[in-house]
Write a protein that holds these residues in place. Sequence first.
Motif, PDB file in Angstrom:
ATOM      1  N   UNK A  32       0.880  -1.065  -0.047  1.00 58.05           N
ATOM      2  CA  UNK A  32      -0.083  -0.077  -0.122  1.00 58.05           C
ATOM      3  C   UNK A  32       0.865   1.286   0.206  1.00 58.05           C
ATOM      4  N   UNK A  33       0.525   2.273  -0.731  1.00 57.94           N
ATOM      5  CA  UNK A  33       1.325   3.686  -0.734  1.00 57.94           C
ATOM      6  C   UNK A  33       1.731   4.004   1.104  1.00 57.94           C
ATOM      7  N   UNK A  34       2.820   4.361   0.853  1.00 57.10           N
ATOM      8  CA  UNK A  34       3.496   4.607   2.298  1.00 57.10           C
ATOM      9  C   UNK A  34       4.472   5.682   2.261  1.00 57.10           C
ATOM     10  N   UNK A  35       4.700   6.298   3.433  1.00 56.52           N
ATOM     11  CA  UNK A  35       5.737   7.411   3.290  1.00 56.52           C
ATOM     12  C   UNK A  35       6.861   6.865   4.341  1.00 56.52           C
TER      13      UNK A  35
ATOM     14  N   UNK B  34       9.442   3.217  -7.646  1.00 59.07           N
ATOM     15  CA  UNK B  34       8.476   3.906  -6.917  1.00 59.07           C
ATOM     16  C   UNK B  34       8.383   5.371  -7.464  1.00 59.07           C
ATOM     17  N   UNK B  35       7.314   6.029  -7.032  1.00 56.33           N
ATOM     18  CA  UNK B  35       7.141   7.644  -7.282  1.00 56.33           C
ATOM     19  C   UNK B  35       6.260   7.971  -6.398  1.00 56.33           C
ATOM     20  N   UNK B  36       6.630   9.411  -5.907  1.00 52.39           N
ATOM     21  CA  UNK B  36       5.945  10.052  -4.995  1.00 52.39           C
ATOM     22  C   UNK B  36       4.525  10.256  -5.636  1.00 52.39           C
ATOM     23  N   UNK B  37       3.465  10.183  -4.634  1.00 57.54           N
ATOM     24  CA  UNK B  37       2.208  10.640  -5.063  1.00 57.54           C
ATOM     25  C   UNK B  37       1.509  11.873  -4.570  1.00 57.54           C
TER      26      UNK B  37
ATOM     27  N   UNK C 190       4.567  14.589   4.529  1.00 53.25           N
ATOM     28  CA  UNK C 190       5.307  13.480   4.366  1.00 53.25           C
ATOM     29  C   UNK C 190       4.992  12.969   2.925  1.00 53.25           C
ATOM     30  N   UNK C 191       5.953  12.892   2.131  1.00 59.32           N
ATOM     31  CA  UNK C 191       5.815  12.102   0.585  1.00 59.32           C
ATOM     32  C   UNK C 191       5.258  10.742   0.752  1.00 59.32           C
ATOM     33  N   UNK C 192       4.328  10.640   0.452  1.00 57.30           N
ATOM     34  CA  UNK C 192       3.882   9.351   0.069  1.00 57.30           C
ATOM     35  C   UNK C 192       4.236   8.358  -1.217  1.00 57.30           C
ATOM     36  N   UNK C 193       4.733   7.458  -1.175  1.00 60.57           N
ATOM     37  CA  UNK C 193       5.261   6.700  -2.495  1.00 60.57           C
ATOM     38  C   UNK C 193       4.264   5.563  -2.629  1.00 60.57           C
ATOM     39  N   UNK C 194       4.161   5.342  -3.977  1.00 57.93           N
ATOM     40  CA  UNK C 194       3.564   4.138  -4.833  1.00 57.93           C
ATOM     41  C   UNK C 194       4.260   3.274  -5.584  1.00 57.93           C
TER      42      UNK C 194
END
Length: 165
Positions: free
Chosen positions: A20-23, A61-64, A74-78
């Motif tokens: 799941x998307x996470x920071x 991964x990429x920041x969303x 905080x940047x969330x990554x996916x």
Amino acid sequence: MTRNDPELTAMVCLAIVDEEPQHGWAIVKLLASDGAIGRIWSVSRPLTYRALDSLEQVRLIEPTEADATERRGRTVYTTTAAGRKKVSEWLSEPVALPRDVRTELLLKFVFRQRRQLSIASLAKQQRELFAPMMRNEKNEDVVALWRGEHLKAVDRFLQAVEETQ
């Protein structure tokens, strides 16, 4: 693999983000020595963030978005499509060496279970891969004796995984 293996650390971070998307801080907590994943593979905060940076650079991964519920955004990554494919392949491959069972294979089992995937099939593949090593191990000296006993223990563990799944 050692605890400072950047490749395994990156794969673990990628697998976490793929769930799941996470920071980054959430991943740091999972990889702390008392974290759900850290009890198998603990990683320091700087190494975790370095792994995330490298995953972003190679576009796995990429920041969303920034998590607005946090005091500091905080940047969330996916994961990207390439990242999802890489994780899927990694979770399906047995490890090459018996010494990697304690870390990498155990991590794969845990990530597969967290995704409600069977671990029995991977355990069976792993046993088949190690079978020739077990047949060729001769207890000629103390090192060979250690390797033989280690292989037997690994095989018993993998057999138990197959039978309980």
